[in-house]
Design a protein around this motif. Sequence first.
Motif, PDB file in Angstrom:
ATOM      1  N   ASP A  32      -3.234   8.980  -7.767  1.00 40.20           N
ATOM      2  CA  ASP A  32      -3.747  10.012  -9.060  1.00 40.20           C
ATOM      3  C   ASP A  32      -3.742  11.699  -8.790  1.00 40.20           C
ATOM      4  O   ASP A  32      -4.487  12.091  -8.743  1.00 40.20           O
ATOM      5  N   ASN A  33      -2.510  11.820  -8.502  1.00 36.35           N
ATOM      6  CA  ASN A  33      -2.145  13.600  -7.865  1.00 36.35           C
ATOM      7  C   ASN A  33      -1.361  13.831  -9.002  1.00 36.35           C
ATOM      8  O   ASN A  33      -0.503  13.269  -9.201  1.00 36.35           O
ATOM      9  N   LEU A  34      -1.315  15.108  -8.978  1.00 41.15           N
ATOM     10  CA  LEU A  34       0.057  15.894 -10.029  1.00 41.15           C
ATOM     11  C   LEU A  34       1.727  14.883 -10.089  1.00 41.15           C
ATOM     12  O   LEU A  34       2.304  14.999 -10.745  1.00 41.15           O
ATOM     13  N   ALA A  89      -3.295  15.263 -18.343  1.00 41.83           N
ATOM     14  CA  ALA A  89      -4.775  15.892 -18.417  1.00 41.83           C
ATOM     15  C   ALA A  89      -5.245  14.723 -18.156  1.00 41.83           C
ATOM     16  O   ALA A  89      -6.616  15.100 -17.193  1.00 41.83           O
ATOM     17  N   ARG A  90      -5.722  13.598 -18.685  1.00 39.74           N
ATOM     18  CA  ARG A  90      -5.864  12.397 -18.188  1.00 39.74           C
ATOM     19  C   ARG A  90      -6.302  11.803 -16.920  1.00 39.74           C
ATOM     20  O   ARG A  90      -7.469  11.075 -16.423  1.00 39.74           O
ATOM     21  N   LEU A  91      -5.158  11.090 -16.068  1.00 37.21           N
ATOM     22  CA  LEU A  91      -5.278  11.316 -14.913  1.00 37.21           C
ATOM     23  C   LEU A  91      -5.347  12.196 -14.370  1.00 37.21           C
ATOM     24  O   LEU A  91      -6.046  11.135 -12.997  1.00 37.21           O
ATOM     25  N   LEU A  92      -5.176  13.179 -14.241  1.00 38.46           N
ATOM     26  CA  LEU A  92      -6.441  14.304 -13.451  1.00 38.46           C
ATOM     27  C   LEU A  92      -7.877  14.288 -13.396  1.00 38.46           C
ATOM     28  O   LEU A  92      -8.342  13.882 -12.445  1.00 38.46           O
ATOM     29  N   LYS A  93      -8.308  14.117 -13.783  1.00 38.56           N
ATOM     30  CA  LYS A  93      -9.326  13.955 -14.861  1.00 38.56           C
ATOM     31  C   LYS A  93     -10.003  12.646 -14.171  1.00 38.56           C
ATOM     32  O   LYS A  93     -11.127  12.474 -13.372  1.00 38.56           O
ATOM     33  N   ARG A  94      -9.363  11.035 -14.405  1.00 39.94           N
ATOM     34  CA  ARG A  94      -9.653  10.246 -13.099  1.00 39.94           C
ATOM     35  C   ARG A  94      -9.499  11.025 -11.889  1.00 39.94           C
ATOM     36  O   ARG A  94     -10.379   9.637 -11.165  1.00 39.94           O
ATOM     37  N   ALA A  95      -8.878  11.013 -11.961  1.00 45.26           N
ATOM     38  CA  ALA A  95      -8.215  11.473 -10.000  1.00 45.26           C
ATOM     39  C   ALA A  95      -9.875  11.658  -9.490  1.00 45.26           C
ATOM     40  O   ALA A  95     -10.246  11.428  -8.546  1.00 45.26           O
ATOM     41  N   VAL A  96     -10.672  12.502 -10.432  1.00 47.60           N
ATOM     42  CA  VAL A  96     -12.053  13.840 -10.114  1.00 47.60           C
ATOM     43  C   VAL A  96     -12.676  12.443 -10.177  1.00 47.60           C
ATOM     44  O   VAL A  96     -13.283  11.937  -9.640  1.00 47.60           O
ATOM     45  N   LEU A  97     -13.164  11.433 -11.075  1.00 49.85           N
ATOM     46  CA  LEU A  97     -14.475  10.381 -11.424  1.00 49.85           C
ATOM     47  C   LEU A  97     -13.760   9.544 -10.693  1.00 49.85           C
ATOM     48  O   LEU A  97     -15.111   8.604 -10.201  1.00 49.85           O
ATOM     49  N   GLU A  98     -12.898   9.057 -10.445  1.00 44.32           N
ATOM     50  CA  GLU A  98     -12.201   7.773  -9.639  1.00 44.32           C
ATOM     51  C   GLU A  98     -12.554   7.742  -8.075  1.00 44.32           C
ATOM     52  O   GLU A  98     -11.952   6.554  -7.710  1.00 44.32           O
ATOM     53  N   GLY A  99     -12.046   9.283  -8.228  1.00 46.52           N
ATOM     54  CA  GLY A  99     -11.045   9.490  -6.643  1.00 46.52           C
ATOM     55  C   GLY A  99     -10.013   8.290  -6.964  1.00 46.52           C
ATOM     56  O   GLY A  99      -9.699   7.885  -5.543  1.00 46.52           O
ATOM     57  N   ARG A 100      -9.490   8.205  -7.179  1.00 53.36           N
ATOM     58  CA  ARG A 100      -7.732   7.108  -7.027  1.00 53.36           C
ATOM     59  C   ARG A 100      -7.122   8.103  -6.378  1.00 53.36           C
ATOM     60  O   ARG A 100      -6.607   9.446  -7.320  1.00 53.36           O
ATOM     61  N   GLU A 101      -6.430   7.815  -5.058  1.00 55.63           N
ATOM     62  CA  GLU A 101      -5.704   8.602  -4.411  1.00 55.63           C
ATOM     63  C   GLU A 101      -3.972   8.948  -4.923  1.00 55.63           C
ATOM     64  O   GLU A 101      -3.265   9.721  -5.065  1.00 55.63           O
ATOM     65  N   ALA A 148       0.612  -1.480  -0.236  1.00 53.82           N
ATOM     66  CA  ALA A 148       0.121   0.235   0.162  1.00 53.82           C
ATOM     67  C   ALA A 148       0.552   1.042  -0.057  1.00 53.82           C
ATOM     68  O   ALA A 148       0.679   2.223  -1.131  1.00 53.82           O
ATOM     69  N   LYS A 149       2.468   1.146   0.361  1.00 52.07           N
ATOM     70  CA  LYS A 149       2.981   2.201   0.713  1.00 52.07           C
ATOM     71  C   LYS A 149       3.211   2.679  -0.303  1.00 52.07           C
ATOM     72  O   LYS A 149       3.360   3.363  -1.116  1.00 52.07           O
ATOM     73  N   ILE A 150       3.958   1.489  -1.318  1.00 54.67           N
ATOM     74  CA  ILE A 150       5.276   1.215  -2.621  1.00 54.67           C
ATOM     75  C   ILE A 150       4.385   2.614  -3.224  1.00 54.67           C
ATOM     76  O   ILE A 150       4.278   3.216  -3.812  1.00 54.67           O
ATOM     77  N   ILE A 151       2.696   1.256  -3.298  1.00 55.86           N
ATOM     78  CA  ILE A 151       1.647   1.816  -4.721  1.00 55.86           C
ATOM     79  C   ILE A 151       1.352   3.563  -4.588  1.00 55.86           C
ATOM     80  O   ILE A 151       1.387   4.560  -5.118  1.00 55.86           O
ATOM     81  N   ALA A 152       1.335   3.890  -2.893  1.00 59.74           N
ATOM     82  CA  ALA A 152       1.244   5.094  -3.207  1.00 59.74           C
ATOM     83  C   ALA A 152       1.995   6.026  -3.476  1.00 59.74           C
ATOM     84  O   ALA A 152       1.604   7.377  -4.122  1.00 59.74           O
ATOM     85  N   GLY A 153       2.803   5.758  -3.168  1.00 56.16           N
ATOM     86  CA  GLY A 153       3.921   7.245  -3.860  1.00 56.16           C
ATOM     87  C   GLY A 153       4.225   6.525  -4.949  1.00 56.16           C
ATOM     88  O   GLY A 153       5.376   7.580  -5.791  1.00 56.16           O
ATOM     89  N   GLY A 154       3.655   6.473  -5.755  1.00 52.13           N
ATOM     90  CA  GLY A 154       4.071   6.257  -7.156  1.00 52.13           C
ATOM     91  C   GLY A 154       4.710   4.948  -7.765  1.00 52.13           C
ATOM     92  O   GLY A 154       5.241   5.137  -9.204  1.00 52.13           O
ATOM     93  N   ASN A 155       5.545   3.971  -6.908  1.00 52.96           N
ATOM     94  CA  ASN A 155       6.513   3.216  -7.025  1.00 52.96           C
ATOM     95  C   ASN A 155       6.451   1.969  -7.750  1.00 52.96           C
ATOM     96  O   ASN A 155       5.160   1.730  -7.499  1.00 52.96           O
ATOM     97  N   LEU A 156       7.385   1.014  -8.094  1.00 56.18           N
ATOM     98  CA  LEU A 156       6.793   0.192  -7.994  1.00 56.18           C
ATOM     99  C   LEU A 156       7.238  -0.638  -7.238  1.00 56.18           C
ATOM    100  O   LEU A 156       8.149  -0.702  -6.258  1.00 56.18           O
ATOM    101  N   VAL A 157       6.143  -2.231  -7.158  1.00 58.38           N
ATOM    102  CA  VAL A 157       6.627  -3.347  -6.584  1.00 58.38           C
ATOM    103  C   VAL A 157       7.781  -3.991  -6.643  1.00 58.38           C
ATOM    104  O   VAL A 157       8.329  -3.951  -7.983  1.00 58.38           O
ATOM    105  N   ALA A 158       8.623  -4.497  -5.683  1.00 59.46           N
ATOM    106  CA  ALA A 158       9.901  -5.216  -5.893  1.00 59.46           C
ATOM    107  C   ALA A 158       9.181  -6.680  -6.766  1.00 59.46           C
ATOM    108  O   ALA A 158       7.965  -7.137  -6.781  1.00 59.46           O
ATOM    109  N   ASP A 159      10.665  -7.000  -7.861  1.00 61.64           N
ATOM    110  CA  ASP A 159      10.114  -7.963  -8.651  1.00 61.64           C
ATOM    111  C   ASP A 159       9.465  -9.107  -8.180  1.00 61.64           C
ATOM    112  O   ASP A 159       8.628 -10.062  -8.693  1.00 61.64           O
TER     113      ASP A 159
END
Length: 180
Positions: free
Chosen positions: A130-132, A116-128, A49-60
């Motif tokens: 998806d921030n700039l 642009a698409r991801l910022l729109k998705r953040a609003v529509l889907e509430g994806r945490e 959860a912490k890895i994903i929230a930071g926008g990073n990739l999980v270990a291989d």
Amino acid sequence: MHQILIHGPQGCGKGTQAALLSRRLGIPQFSMGYLLRQIVKQDPGQEIAKIIAGGNLVADEIAMKVLGDRLSQSDTHTGFILDGFPREIGQFLAFDKTIQPTLVIYIKISQEESIARLLKRAVLEGREDDNLVTIKHRLQIFYKETVPVIEMYRSRGLVREIDGSGPIPEVEAQIAALFR
């Protein structure tokens, strides 16, 4: 048997196009992101959860275990569509030992369109996730780490590029044309 990978920068429509192609070909589609989000949903306290929230990739090792579990399910024995994986050379090397894709679809859009698409998705889907700041970080990772993977598949003659900037039906038609 189709073993299809769909790649492209975040926001290019990989998931949408994978779902449409899945229905067209009658094979399952899934993404590593979706599989990982399902794990986090079941147990939000995990390190994933912490890895994903930071926008990073999980270990291989984690990615390959999650993927291996999904590919062992019976619905993938006639083929599958995998959206956005492998994302970096280490994953590519591990994945390449067991899975040989029959086709890699690369949906291209500009970095500006991704944002642009991801910022729109953040609003529509509430994806945490998806921030700039996170979006720019993930795009940086894509161009630095995933594009070399796409180039590895390109050197094998497996990559077909699709212009993802148009409307969904237009992109879908380009992909469908690959299977005629």
